[in-house]
Write a protein that holds these residues in place. Structure first.
Motif, PDB file in Angstrom:
ATOM      1  N   ALA A 191       1.949 -15.086  39.235  1.00 34.36           N
ATOM      2  CA  ALA A 191       1.754 -16.270  40.081  1.00 34.36           C
ATOM      3  C   ALA A 191       0.301 -16.744  40.028  1.00 34.36           C
ATOM      4  CB  ALA A 191       2.163 -15.965  41.522  1.00 34.36           C
ATOM      5  N   VAL A 192      -0.641 -15.816  40.063  1.00 31.39           N
ATOM      6  CA  VAL A 192      -2.064 -16.161  39.992  1.00 31.39           C
ATOM      7  C   VAL A 192      -2.381 -16.778  38.629  1.00 31.39           C
ATOM      8  CG1 VAL A 192      -4.388 -15.150  39.881  1.00 31.39           C
ATOM      9  CG2 VAL A 192      -2.815 -14.479  41.702  1.00 31.39           C
ATOM     10  N   HIS A 233       4.737  -9.777  39.601  1.00 32.68           N
ATOM     11  CA  HIS A 233       5.064 -11.121  40.093  1.00 32.68           C
ATOM     12  C   HIS A 233       3.841 -11.796  40.709  1.00 32.68           C
ATOM     13  CE1 HIS A 233       9.322 -10.967  39.238  1.00 32.68           C
ATOM     14  NE2 HIS A 233       9.358  -9.751  39.756  1.00 32.68           N
ATOM     15  N   GLN A 234       3.039 -11.025  41.436  1.00 31.89           N
ATOM     16  CA  GLN A 234       1.833 -11.588  42.047  1.00 31.89           C
ATOM     17  C   GLN A 234       0.815 -11.988  40.987  1.00 31.89           C
ATOM     18  OE1 GLN A 234       1.253  -8.063  44.517  1.00 31.89           O
ATOM     19  NE2 GLN A 234       1.205  -9.416  46.301  1.00 31.89           N
ATOM     20  N   ILE A 235       0.617 -11.138  40.014  1.00 32.45           N
ATOM     21  CA  ILE A 235      -0.331 -11.437  38.943  1.00 32.45           C
ATOM     22  C   ILE A 235       0.133 -12.648  38.155  1.00 32.45           C
ATOM     23  CG2 ILE A 235      -1.291 -10.589  36.752  1.00 32.45           C
ATOM     24  CD1 ILE A 235      -1.341  -7.783  38.084  1.00 32.45           C
ATOM     25  N   LEU A 295      -4.622  -6.793  40.819  1.00 32.98           N
ATOM     26  CA  LEU A 295      -4.591  -8.200  41.203  1.00 32.98           C
ATOM     27  C   LEU A 295      -5.984  -8.716  41.571  1.00 32.98           C
ATOM     28  CD1 LEU A 295      -2.962 -10.770  41.849  1.00 32.98           C
ATOM     29  CD2 LEU A 295      -2.584  -9.832  44.132  1.00 32.98           C
ATOM     30  N   CYS A 296      -6.746  -7.935  42.314  1.00 33.55           N
ATOM     31  CA  CYS A 296      -8.091  -8.373  42.714  1.00 33.55           C
ATOM     32  C   CYS A 296      -8.980  -8.623  41.501  1.00 33.55           C
ATOM     33  CB  CYS A 296      -8.737  -7.341  43.637  1.00 33.55           C
ATOM     34  SG  CYS A 296      -7.963  -7.271  45.255  1.00 33.55           S
ATOM     35  N   GLN A 352       3.128  -5.181  40.927  1.00 31.91           N
ATOM     36  CA  GLN A 352       2.273  -6.355  41.106  1.00 31.91           C
ATOM     37  C   GLN A 352       2.520  -7.454  40.079  1.00 31.91           C
ATOM     38  OE1 GLN A 352       1.380  -3.276  40.456  1.00 31.91           O
ATOM     39  NE2 GLN A 352       0.004  -2.477  42.014  1.00 31.91           N
TER      40      GLN A 352
END
Length: 85
Positions: free
Chosen positions: A72-73, A68-70, A32-33, A66
């Motif tokens: 979203a970004v 869902h987080q990725i 993600l980072c 990750q």
């Protein structure tokens, strides 16, 4: 990030081995980072893979925590891109 900001590294570079973009590689790895950093430095979120899919479409099919987080970004970046057009 130093390579991208200070040395002018290309955030849209693709691998000579598998023709994946840095953004696609980071997303597939669940990093993600790195996804956020690449987008911040101008990675093309609309580019397509050799299979004709965007990174968002690829992430939809990933079985990683990750995802869902990725996604979203990526969607937030896509929304900003659309808003600026």
């Amino acid at each position: 990030e130093l390579l991208l900001s200070k040395c002018g590294a290309d955030p849209n570079i693709t691998s000579s081995v598998n023709d994946q973009s840095a953004l696609e590689i980071a997303a597939r790895a669940g990093d993600l980072c790195s996804v956020m950093m690449l987008i911040k430095h101008g990675a093309n979120i609309q580019s397509k893979s050799s299979a004709g899919k965007t990174v968002s479409e690829i992430v939809l099919n990933l079985d990683i925590p990750q995802a869902h987080q990725i996604l979203a970004v990526l969607r937030e970046a896509e929304s900003k891109l659309i808003a600026t057009k």
